[in-house]
Design an enzyme around this catalytic site. Sequence first.
Site, PDB file in Angstrom:
ATOM      1  N   HIS A  48      48.770  40.912  41.978  1.00 43.44           N
ATOM      2  CA  HIS A  48      48.838  39.579  42.587  1.00 43.44           C
ATOM      3  C   HIS A  48      49.687  39.549  43.862  1.00 43.44           C
ATOM      4  CE1 HIS A  48      46.673  37.383  39.491  1.00 43.44           C
ATOM      5  NE2 HIS A  48      47.298  38.116  38.605  1.00 43.44           N
ATOM      6  N   HIS A  54      40.822  42.888  41.052  1.00 43.82           N
ATOM      7  CA  HIS A  54      40.826  43.010  39.603  1.00 43.82           C
ATOM      8  C   HIS A  54      39.811  42.058  38.981  1.00 43.82           C
ATOM      9  CE1 HIS A  54      44.004  40.125  40.732  1.00 43.82           C
ATOM     10  NE2 HIS A  54      43.622  39.448  39.676  1.00 43.82           N
ATOM     11  N   ARG A  69      48.222  23.920  35.498  1.00 43.55           N
ATOM     12  CA  ARG A  69      49.013  25.108  35.221  1.00 43.55           C
ATOM     13  C   ARG A  69      50.507  24.746  35.158  1.00 43.55           C
ATOM     14  NH1 ARG A  69      46.308  29.975  36.528  1.00 43.55           N
ATOM     15  NH2 ARG A  69      48.073  30.870  37.681  1.00 43.55           N
ATOM     16  N   LYS A  77      54.224  29.368  36.157  1.00 48.88           N
ATOM     17  CA  LYS A  77      53.197  30.332  36.593  1.00 48.88           C
ATOM     18  C   LYS A  77      53.606  30.959  37.927  1.00 48.88           C
ATOM     19  CE  LYS A  77      49.581  29.972  33.710  1.00 48.88           C
ATOM     20  NZ  LYS A  77      49.001  31.108  33.008  1.00 48.88           N
ATOM     21  N   CYS A  85      41.765  30.364  32.893  1.00 46.91           N
ATOM     22  CA  CYS A  85      41.498  31.454  33.830  1.00 46.91           C
ATOM     23  C   CYS A  85      42.468  32.577  33.516  1.00 46.91           C
ATOM     24  CB  CYS A  85      41.777  31.032  35.269  1.00 46.91           C
ATOM     25  SG  CYS A  85      41.341  29.338  35.630  1.00 46.91           S
ATOM     26  N   SER A  86      41.944  33.784  33.408  1.00 45.67           N
ATOM     27  CA  SER A  86      42.852  34.898  33.155  1.00 45.67           C
ATOM     28  C   SER A  86      42.140  36.215  33.424  1.00 45.67           C
ATOM     29  CB  SER A  86      43.396  34.844  31.724  1.00 45.67           C
ATOM     30  OG  SER A  86      44.472  35.755  31.585  1.00 45.67           O
ATOM     31  N   GLU A 139      45.487  35.975  44.827  1.00 45.51           N
ATOM     32  CA  GLU A 139      44.412  36.462  43.963  1.00 45.51           C
ATOM     33  C   GLU A 139      43.387  37.229  44.797  1.00 45.51           C
ATOM     34  OE1 GLU A 139      44.517  36.170  40.826  1.00 45.51           O
ATOM     35  OE2 GLU A 139      45.523  34.304  40.286  1.00 45.51           O
ATOM     36  N   GLU A 194      39.826  38.684  43.227  1.00 46.18           N
ATOM     37  CA  GLU A 194      39.227  38.853  41.913  1.00 46.18           C
ATOM     38  C   GLU A 194      37.705  38.916  41.944  1.00 46.18           C
ATOM     39  OE1 GLU A 194      42.474  36.515  39.185  1.00 46.18           O
ATOM     40  OE2 GLU A 194      40.720  35.379  39.805  1.00 46.18           O
TER      41      GLU A 194
END
Length: 195
Positions: free
Chosen positions: A3, A15, A34, A38, A50-51, A110, A112
Site C-alpha cells: 500500500h 495485488h 471505514r 484504517k 473490500c479486502s 491502492e 489492485e
Amino acid sequence: ICHLMEKIESGHALHRAFSVFLFNSKYELLLQQRSTTKVTFPLVWTNTCCSHPLHRESELIEENCQGVRNAAQRKLFDELGIQAEDLPVDQFIPLGKMLYKAPSDGKWGEHELDYLLFMVRDVKLNPNPEEVSDVKYVNRDELKRLIKKADDGEGGIKLSPWFRLVVDNFLMGWWDHVEQGTLKEAADMKTIHKL
C-alpha cells in the site's frame, strides 16, 4: 508494503483484492464507513466489504474464483460480524474484474486487480468497530444523494475511489440484474477493465 505509494509508483506493488456488494431482499445495497484506524481511506464510505485474499491455500484457488469467494466470506465476518452460514460461498456471484490505482494520502494508496462479487441475502450484522465506523442500506436514490453530497463536499462525506469507479462504470446496470435475478447473465470475468 503493497500500500506504499512509492512501491506502487515504481510498478512493483500490484495485488489482488475483492469488493463485495451485498444487497438485502429489498434490493438495497449495504454500505460501510471505514473506521478511523484504517491505514488507507479512513472514514470513507464504500461498498459492503473490500479486502485481499491471503496467501493461504483456501484463498489461492483460481477455479470459479473460489479463493476470492472464501476470502470474502472470511472478511465479511471479520468486519461486519456476518456468520459464514449466512454467506454461502457458492452464492457470491463474481461479475467482473477491474485494475485501478488510487492514492489515499501522500504515503499510502491502492494498486489492485479487484474482483467484484455480488450477493443478494438478508444477514445479521455485528460490525467490528476496529474495522467499521458505520453501516447503512441504501436504495438507488439514496446512493445518488450520497454521491451528490460527496461531490459537493457536503458534511465531509467521501467515497472510496474503487467504489466510485464501480458506481460510475457498472453499478446501475448491474443493479437492474440484482432486481431481475439475472446477475449471472451480467458476469464477465474474462475482461480486465483498466480504470
